[in-house]
Design a protein around this motif. Structure first.
Motif, PDB file in Angstrom:
ATOM      1  N   ILE A  68     -10.951  -2.451  -0.066  1.00 50.46           N
ATOM      2  CA  ILE A  68     -10.694  -1.352   0.873  1.00 50.46           C
ATOM      3  C   ILE A  68     -11.725  -0.280   0.559  1.00 50.46           C
ATOM      4  N   THR A  79      -7.007   9.754  -0.395  1.00 47.11           N
ATOM      5  CA  THR A  79      -6.668   8.560   0.392  1.00 47.11           C
ATOM      6  C   THR A  79      -6.715   7.319  -0.487  1.00 47.11           C
ATOM      7  N   CYS A  80      -7.760   7.202  -1.310  1.00 45.62           N
ATOM      8  CA  CYS A  80      -7.869   6.047  -2.209  1.00 45.62           C
ATOM      9  C   CYS A  80      -6.731   6.030  -3.219  1.00 45.62           C
ATOM     10  N   THR A  83      -3.603   4.880  -1.497  1.00 43.70           N
ATOM     11  CA  THR A  83      -3.737   3.458  -1.176  1.00 43.70           C
ATOM     12  C   THR A  83      -3.476   2.597  -2.403  1.00 43.70           C
ATOM     13  N   ILE A 166     -10.129  -0.885  -4.516  1.00 40.98           N
ATOM     14  CA  ILE A 166     -10.223   0.279  -3.634  1.00 40.98           C
ATOM     15  C   ILE A 166     -11.425   1.089  -4.088  1.00 40.98           C
ATOM     16  N   ALA A 277      -3.973   6.218   4.454  1.00 37.43           N
ATOM     17  CA  ALA A 277      -3.697   5.229   3.404  1.00 37.43           C
ATOM     18  C   ALA A 277      -2.697   4.185   3.884  1.00 37.43           C
ATOM     19  N   LEU A 280      -4.448   1.725   6.173  1.00 39.02           N
ATOM     20  CA  LEU A 280      -5.314   0.819   5.411  1.00 39.02           C
ATOM     21  C   LEU A 280      -4.486  -0.237   4.674  1.00 39.02           C
ATOM     22  N   CYS A 281      -3.361   0.181   4.109  1.00 38.01           N
ATOM     23  CA  CYS A 281      -2.510  -0.773   3.381  1.00 38.01           C
ATOM     24  C   CYS A 281      -1.866  -1.787   4.314  1.00 38.01           C
ATOM     25  N   TRP A 284      -4.546  -4.263   5.140  1.00 32.04           N
ATOM     26  CA  TRP A 284      -4.871  -5.126   3.999  1.00 32.04           C
ATOM     27  C   TRP A 284      -3.784  -6.192   3.815  1.00 32.04           C
TER      28      TRP A 284
END
Length: 536
Positions: A68, A79-80, A83, A166, A277, A280-281, A284
Motif C-alpha cells: 500500500i 494515513t499510513c 492503515t 505500507i 486508510a 485503502l484497507c 487491500w
C-alpha cells in the motif's frame, strides 16, 4: 521465500562486530551536503535505484510484495499509521516504512507496529551497506541517505516476509525511492498543499503531478477532497493510466462508526486520514482475497477496523507530554503540545488542535504527570472536572530556511486567536540535531559557533506580526551578550534548545501557580529534539 529466510540467517551471521553508533556513522556518510533541489549529481538519477535493487537481489521480492503506497503533503504519515494498525488488528504481519524519525532511525521501520530491534537493524543494515559498497563505482555511486533507507526497508520487509508493506513516500512521489514498486495493491494521496516547492513546483497543479507519479496502470487509487487545481491534475493522470476503477475520492470517516470511541490520533483532520486508510484497507483485503472475512456490510466497520483506528499512535503529531523533570508543590506544571506541522495548511490545523486541547487539559495533565511520555495521545477530559488554574501559552518554534515563516506564522496566530488563545511569548531556537549526522551523538559540539541569523529572522517576523495585530510598538529588543540571544517581552532567541527548556523549567519553578502550555511546532526535527530531552 526460502531465499529470504537464508538472507535473514546470513544477515545475522555476517553482521560485523560493531556498535550501533558505528552503523549510524556509516549511514551518515550517505547524507549529501547539497541542497535538496540541486540536480547536479549522478546519484540523483532515478534509474540508479534499479541497479541497487539488482545488487541486493531484491527484484523478485519487491515484485511479490503486497504494498500500500501513500503520498501527500499533509496526513500521509497518519494515513499510513491508521492503515498499518487496521491490518495488524485484522491479524496480518505488517511492515511500515515512514519518515522522518524523531529520536531513533529504527522508528522508520516497524514490524507489527513495533520499531525493528537493534540486532535485526544491524544485521540488515550491514548486509545492504556492504554489498552496495562492494559494487559501487563512478557510474553507480553509493545511494544517498533516503534511497538507502528505502532499499533497507524493502530488504527488511522481504526477509521478514510481511503480509503487507505500507510505504509512506518521502518526498513528492514520481521520483521518490519508494516508487520502485511497480505493482502495488492500492495507492492513496492524502491532502495536498504547498510544501517542498523548490523541488516539486510552485503551483498546486505541479505538486499534484509529482504526487500522482505513484499511480500505476490498473491499480486502484484513492484520494481525499482536494483544491480544484490539484484534483484536476490527479484525475487527468488517473485517466491516462486506465486505473482498474476511476480515481476514488473518499470523505472523512463518520465518527459514529467508532462506537463511542476516539481516534488514536487526535484532531478533526484525522477523520479525513482515517477515511482514506479505511478505503485503502478495504481494497487491500479485497484484492488479496480476504474481504469477506472482515467486511460483510459497507455501512459499518468491523471491530478490527475500529480497534485499529482507536489504538493507532504516532509520535510528534498532536502529541501531549508533561515534563517529568518539573516538580513543584501546587498546580503549576509544564506541558508540551507537540505537532510537526510545517506547511501553511497544517499550521492552521495545528493551531486549532492546540487551542481546543488546552481548553480541556486539567485532568489530562494530572494523569500525564503520573505517567509521563508513556502514551503519545491521551484522550482529553472535560474542562470542569477540576478547578481551573492560571495558564500561560508559549510557542517554541523553528522551521527550515526553505520555508516561508510569513506564510506559516500568520496562519498559526489566526487559528489560535479565533479560539481565544494568544501566546504570551515565542521562543525561537536552532534544531539540536545536525543535518549531516544520525544517532544519539549527532549534536553540535559545545564549542561550535551557532549561526542564529535564521532564528533572529523568525523573531523579526513574529514581532512584526504582533505589531500589526496590536498596532503598537514592542519594547525594544536587547542583546544579552553573555548568552548570545535577543530577548523582548514577547519573544526570545536562544542559542540552543536545552537553554530554552531550562528557561521554561526555571519559569515554572518561579511561577508555581501557573501551568505552562508550550506548543512545539514548525519542524518534526524540533519536535524530535524536544522529545529526546524530555524523555532522557
Amino acid at each position: 521465500m526460502a531465499e529470504d529466510n537464508d538472507g535473514v540467517e546470513s544477515s545475522k551471521k555476517n553482521v560485523k562486530p560493531s556498535t550501533y553508533e558505528e552503523a549510524l556513522d556509516a549511514l551518515s556518510s550517505l547524507i549529501t551536503k547539497r541542497s535538496r533541489a540541486d540536480k547536479s549529481n549522478k546519484g540523483d538519477r532515478f534509474d540508479l535505484l534499479f541497479d541497487y535493487v539488482k545488487i541486493l537481489d531484491l527484484d523478485d521480492s519487491i515484485s511479490q510484495m503486497k504494498v500500500i503506497h501513500v503520498a501527500g503533503t499533509k496526513g500521509k504519515g497518519s494515513t499510513c499509521t491508521f492503515t498499518e494498525s487496521i491490518l495488524r488488528n485484522c491479524g496480518f504481519h505488517t511492515g511500515l516504512f515512514t519518515s522522518p524519525h524523531l529520536i531513533d532511525i529504527r522508528e522508520r521501520f516497524r514490524l507489527d507496529g513495533v520499531e525493528i530491534s537493534e540486532d535485526k537493524f544491524l544485521g540488515y543494515f550491514w548486509w545492504c551497506f556492504d554489498r552496495l559498497k562492494e559494487k559501487s563505482s563512478e557510474d553507480v555511486p553509493m545511494p544517498t541517505y533516503f534511497r538507502f533507507l528505502a532499499l533497507l526497508a524493502f530488504k527488511i520487509f522481504a526477509a521478514e516476509q510481511v503480509d503487507v508493506a505500507i510505504l509512506e513516500v518521502g518526498l513528492g512521489g514520481k521520483f521518490d525511492a519508494t516508487n520502485l514498486v511497480q505493482a502495488p495493491i492500492a495507492c492513496g494521496i492524502s491532502s495536498l498543499g504547498y510544501d517542498h516547492m523548490e523541488i516539486l513546483g510552485y503551483t498546486l497543479g505541479a505538486i499534484a503531478g509529482e504526487k500522482a507519479g505513484i499511480f500505476k496502470h490498473r491499480v486502484p487509487a484513492f484520494t481525499v477532497p482536494q483544491p480544484e487545481e490539484a484534483m484536476g491534475v490527479l484525475e487527468k493522470r488517473a485517466s491516462e493510466l486506465d486505473l482498474q476503477v476511476p480515481l476514488q475520492v473518499v470523505h472523512p470517516l463518520d465518527s459514529s462508526l467508532l462506537n463511542g470511541l476516539q481516534l488514536g490520533l487526535h484532531g478533526e483532520h484525522q477523520f479525513l486520514n482515517a477515511g482514506l486508510a479505511v478505503a485503502l484497507c478495504r481494497t487491500w483485503l479485497q484484492k488479496t482475497g480476504h474481504l469477506e472475512t472482515y467486511l460483510d456490510q459497507s455501512t459499518s466497520l468491523p471491530e478490527q477496523f475500529v480497534e485499529g483506528l482507536t489504538t493507532a499512535s504516532l509520535q510528534g503529531r498532536a502529541q501531549i507530554v508533561a515534563d517529568p523533570f518539573v516538580n513543584v508543590e501546587g498546580p503549576g506544571d509544564l506541558v508540551f503540545y507537540l505537532d510537526g506541522a510545517h506547511s501553511p495548511e497544517s499550521m492552521e490545523i495545528c493551531g486549532k488542535w492546540f487551542s481546543l486541547a488546552i481548553e480541556e487539559n486539567i485532568q489530562q495533565c494530572d494523569s500525564l504527570k503520573k505517567q509521563p511520555c508513556e502514551s503519545s495521545n491521551i484522550a482529553l477530559k472535560g474542562p470542569n472536572e477540576f478547578p481551573r488554574i492560571d495558564s500561560t501559552q508559549i510557542l517554541l518554534f523553528n522551521c527550515m530556511s526553505v520555508r516561508d515563516p510569513q506564510l506559516l506564522l500568520p496562519r498559526l496566530i489566526r487559528a489560535c486567536a479565533n479560539h481565544g488563545v494568544h501566546f504570551k511569548k515565542a521562543l525561537f531556537v536552532p534544531n539540536q540535531s545536525v543535518y549531516n549526522k544520525v544517532g544519539s551523538h549527532a549534536l553540535p559540539s559545545s564549542d561550535q559557533q551557532i549561526d542564529l541569523s535564521w532564528q533572529l529572522a523568525l523573531q523579526r517576523v513574529w514581532e512584526n506580526l504582533l505589531r500589526g495585530e496590536k498596532d503598537s510598538a514592542l519594547e525594544e529588543s536587547k542583546e544579552d551578550s553573555e548568552h548570545n540571544f535577543r530577548n523582548s517581552e514577547t519573544s526570545s532567541v536562544f542559542p540552543s534548545l536545552p537553554l530554552a527548556i531550562k528557561w521554561l523549567r526555571d519559569s515554572v519553578q518561579q511561577n508555581r501557580s501557573v501551568r505552562f502550555q508550550v506548543l512545539v511546532t514548525g519542524s518534526l526535527h524540533l519536535v524530535g529534539d524536544v522529545l529526546r530531552i524530555v524523555k532522557r
